[in-house]
Motif scaffolding. Sequence first.
Motif, PDB file in Angstrom:
ATOM      1  N   TRP A  51       0.619  -1.238   0.003  1.00  0.00           N
ATOM      2  CA  TRP A  51       0.056   0.046  -0.130  1.00  0.00           C
ATOM      3  C   TRP A  51       0.924   1.386   0.017  1.00  0.00           C
ATOM      4  N   ARG A  52       1.993   1.323   0.606  1.00  0.00           N
ATOM      5  CA  ARG A  52       2.848   2.311   0.751  1.00  0.00           C
ATOM      6  C   ARG A  52       3.486   2.861  -0.670  1.00  0.00           C
ATOM      7  N   VAL A  53       3.558   2.030  -1.646  1.00  0.00           N
ATOM      8  CA  VAL A  53       4.125   2.510  -2.843  1.00  0.00           C
ATOM      9  C   VAL A  53       2.720   3.009  -3.782  1.00  0.00           C
ATOM     10  N   LEU A  54       1.435   3.132  -3.369  1.00  0.00           N
ATOM     11  CA  LEU A  54       0.658   3.508  -3.987  1.00  0.00           C
ATOM     12  C   LEU A  54       0.520   5.122  -4.584  1.00  0.00           C
ATOM     13  N   PRO A  55       0.616   5.105  -5.789  1.00  0.00           N
ATOM     14  CA  PRO A  55       0.806   6.545  -6.392  1.00  0.00           C
ATOM     15  C   PRO A  55      -0.142   7.660  -5.639  1.00  0.00           C
ATOM     16  N   ALA A  56       0.280   8.994  -5.576  1.00  0.00           N
ATOM     17  CA  ALA A  56      -0.303  10.097  -4.752  1.00  0.00           C
ATOM     18  C   ALA A  56      -1.763  10.240  -5.545  1.00  0.00           C
ATOM     19  N   HIS A  61      -2.403   6.238   1.494  1.00  0.00           N
ATOM     20  CA  HIS A  61      -2.084   4.980   0.859  1.00  0.00           C
ATOM     21  C   HIS A  61      -2.811   4.407   2.380  1.00  0.00           C
ATOM     22  N   ASP A  62      -2.826   4.717   3.576  1.00  0.00           N
ATOM     23  CA  ASP A  62      -3.046   4.229   4.821  1.00  0.00           C
ATOM     24  C   ASP A  62      -4.796   4.311   4.460  1.00  0.00           C
ATOM     25  N   THR A  63      -5.308   5.388   4.321  1.00  0.00           N
ATOM     26  CA  THR A  63      -6.851   5.652   3.992  1.00  0.00           C
ATOM     27  C   THR A  63      -7.270   4.613   3.062  1.00  0.00           C
ATOM     28  N   VAL A  64      -6.446   4.303   2.132  1.00  0.00           N
ATOM     29  CA  VAL A  64      -6.978   3.276   1.050  1.00  0.00           C
ATOM     30  C   VAL A  64      -7.009   1.696   1.683  1.00  0.00           C
ATOM     31  N   ARG A  65      -5.891   1.583   2.383  1.00  0.00           N
ATOM     32  CA  ARG A  65      -5.613   0.142   2.980  1.00  0.00           C
ATOM     33  C   ARG A  65      -6.778  -0.019   4.094  1.00  0.00           C
ATOM     34  N   LYS A  66      -6.997   0.994   4.813  1.00  0.00           N
ATOM     35  CA  LYS A  66      -8.042   0.653   5.984  1.00  0.00           C
ATOM     36  C   LYS A  66      -9.319   0.550   5.482  1.00  0.00           C
ATOM     37  N   ARG A  67      -9.712   1.247   4.417  1.00  0.00           N
ATOM     38  CA  ARG A  67     -11.062   1.133   3.408  1.00  0.00           C
ATOM     39  C   ARG A  67     -11.088  -0.259   2.905  1.00  0.00           C
ATOM     40  N   ALA A  68      -9.959  -0.716   2.500  1.00  0.00           N
ATOM     41  CA  ALA A  68     -10.157  -2.230   1.908  1.00  0.00           C
ATOM     42  C   ALA A  68     -10.411  -3.188   2.843  1.00  0.00           C
ATOM     43  N   LEU A  69      -9.751  -2.963   4.202  1.00  0.00           N
ATOM     44  CA  LEU A  69     -10.114  -3.923   5.043  1.00  0.00           C
ATOM     45  C   LEU A  69     -11.616  -3.793   5.633  1.00  0.00           C
TER      46      LEU A  69
END
Length: 125
Positions: A51-56, A61-69
Amino acid sequence: MGLDGDELSEAAWEKLSPQLAGKAGDVGRTAADNRLFLNAVLWVMRHGGTWRVLPARFGKHDTVRKRALRWAQKGTWQRLFAAVRLPDVEAVLLDSTIMRAHQRASGQVKKSAPATKPSAAAAAG
Protein backbone atom coordinates in the motif's frame (compact mmCIF):
# COMPACT_ATOMS: atom_id res chain seq x y z
CA MET A 1 -10.17 -2.25 -17.31
CA GLY A 2 -8.40 0.51 -19.13
CA LEU A 3 -5.69 0.14 -21.70
CA ASP A 4 -2.98 -0.27 -19.09
CA GLY A 5 -5.17 -2.45 -16.86
CA ASP A 6 -5.04 -0.07 -13.90
CA GLU A 7 -8.48 1.46 -14.23
CA LEU A 8 -12.00 0.12 -14.45
CA SER A 9 -13.67 0.28 -17.83
CA GLU A 10 -17.11 1.86 -18.18
CA ALA A 11 -18.70 -1.58 -18.61
CA ALA A 12 -17.06 -2.92 -15.45
CA TRP A 13 -18.02 0.18 -13.48
CA GLU A 14 -21.65 -0.10 -14.61
CA LYS A 15 -21.74 -3.69 -13.35
CA LEU A 16 -20.06 -2.96 -10.01
CA SER A 17 -21.47 0.44 -9.02
CA PRO A 18 -24.96 -0.78 -8.01
CA GLN A 19 -23.33 -3.15 -5.48
CA LEU A 20 -21.51 -0.35 -3.64
CA ALA A 21 -22.67 1.63 -0.64
CA GLY A 22 -22.72 5.42 -0.74
CA LYS A 23 -24.79 5.81 -3.89
CA ALA A 24 -27.04 8.82 -4.30
CA GLY A 25 -30.23 7.97 -2.43
CA ASP A 26 -28.47 5.77 0.16
CA VAL A 27 -28.65 6.77 3.80
CA GLY A 28 -25.51 8.56 4.99
CA ARG A 29 -22.71 10.17 3.08
CA THR A 30 -22.49 9.80 -0.70
CA ALA A 31 -19.17 8.25 -1.69
CA ALA A 32 -17.77 10.35 -4.51
CA ASP A 33 -14.63 8.27 -4.86
CA ASN A 34 -15.73 4.62 -5.05
CA ARG A 35 -14.34 4.32 -8.56
CA LEU A 36 -11.05 5.96 -7.58
CA PHE A 37 -10.79 3.60 -4.61
CA LEU A 38 -11.40 0.52 -6.78
CA ASN A 39 -8.78 1.78 -9.24
CA ALA A 40 -6.32 2.14 -6.33
CA VAL A 41 -6.96 -1.44 -5.21
CA LEU A 42 -6.54 -2.66 -8.79
CA TRP A 43 -3.25 -0.78 -9.04
CA VAL A 44 -1.90 -2.47 -5.91
CA MET A 45 -3.06 -5.92 -7.05
CA ARG A 46 -1.73 -5.53 -10.58
CA HIS A 47 1.67 -4.16 -9.59
CA GLY A 48 2.11 -6.47 -6.61
CA GLY A 49 3.26 -3.61 -4.46
CA THR A 50 2.46 -2.70 -0.92
CA TRP A 51 0.00 0.00 0.00
CA ARG A 52 2.91 2.36 0.72
CA VAL A 53 3.96 2.50 -2.95
CA LEU A 54 0.47 3.54 -4.09
CA PRO A 55 0.75 6.63 -6.34
CA ALA A 56 -0.38 9.90 -4.78
CA ARG A 57 -3.18 10.32 -7.35
CA PHE A 58 -5.16 7.68 -5.43
CA GLY A 59 -4.94 9.49 -2.09
CA LYS A 60 -3.30 8.51 1.19
CA HIS A 61 -2.16 4.91 1.12
CA ASP A 62 -3.19 4.24 4.71
CA THR A 63 -6.71 5.54 4.07
CA VAL A 64 -7.07 3.25 1.05
CA ARG A 65 -5.71 0.27 3.01
CA LYS A 66 -8.11 0.84 5.91
CA ARG A 67 -11.07 1.19 3.55
CA ALA A 68 -10.15 -2.07 1.81
CA LEU A 69 -10.07 -3.78 5.20
CA ARG A 70 -13.48 -2.34 6.15
CA TRP A 71 -14.94 -3.55 2.86
CA ALA A 72 -13.58 -7.04 3.58
CA GLN A 73 -15.14 -7.03 7.06
CA LYS A 74 -18.52 -5.88 5.71
CA GLY A 75 -18.58 -8.44 2.88
CA THR A 76 -18.46 -5.82 0.12
CA TRP A 77 -15.73 -7.67 -1.78
CA GLN A 78 -17.84 -10.86 -1.78
CA ARG A 79 -20.78 -8.91 -3.25
CA LEU A 80 -18.55 -7.48 -5.96
CA PHE A 81 -17.10 -10.89 -6.81
CA ALA A 82 -20.60 -12.36 -6.98
CA ALA A 83 -21.64 -9.58 -9.37
CA VAL A 84 -18.89 -10.43 -11.84
CA ARG A 85 -18.82 -14.21 -11.31
CA LEU A 86 -19.26 -16.45 -14.31
CA PRO A 87 -22.31 -18.72 -14.46
CA ASP A 88 -22.32 -21.72 -12.15
CA VAL A 89 -20.24 -24.54 -13.63
CA GLU A 90 -22.51 -27.22 -12.15
CA ALA A 91 -24.94 -26.51 -14.99
CA VAL A 92 -22.37 -27.51 -17.61
CA LEU A 93 -23.18 -30.78 -19.33
CA LEU A 94 -20.42 -33.05 -20.59
CA ASP A 95 -20.78 -35.33 -23.58
CA SER A 96 -19.78 -38.80 -22.41
CA THR A 97 -18.41 -39.75 -25.83
CA ILE A 98 -15.34 -37.65 -25.13
CA MET A 99 -14.67 -39.20 -21.75
CA ARG A 100 -12.54 -42.31 -21.43
CA ALA A 101 -12.07 -44.45 -18.37
CA HIS A 102 -9.83 -47.38 -17.70
CA GLN A 103 -11.51 -50.76 -18.24
CA ARG A 104 -11.28 -51.58 -14.55
CA ALA A 105 -13.16 -48.39 -13.69
CA SER A 106 -16.35 -50.10 -14.84
CA GLY A 107 -15.75 -53.17 -12.67
CA GLN A 108 -14.36 -55.40 -15.41
CA VAL A 109 -12.55 -58.40 -13.97
CA LYS A 110 -8.97 -58.80 -15.06
CA LYS A 111 -8.52 -61.70 -17.42
CA SER A 112 -6.08 -64.28 -16.21
CA ALA A 113 -2.99 -64.83 -18.34
CA PRO A 114 -3.19 -67.82 -20.68
CA ALA A 115 -1.30 -70.92 -19.56
CA THR A 116 2.20 -71.03 -20.99
CA LYS A 117 3.12 -73.90 -23.24
CA PRO A 118 6.55 -75.42 -23.04
CA SER A 119 8.62 -74.52 -26.06
CA ALA A 120 9.75 -77.13 -28.52
CA ALA A 121 13.42 -76.28 -27.85
CA ALA A 122 13.07 -77.07 -24.15
CA ALA A 123 11.43 -80.38 -24.92
CA ALA A 124 14.17 -81.33 -27.43
CA GLY A 125 17.11 -80.88 -25.28
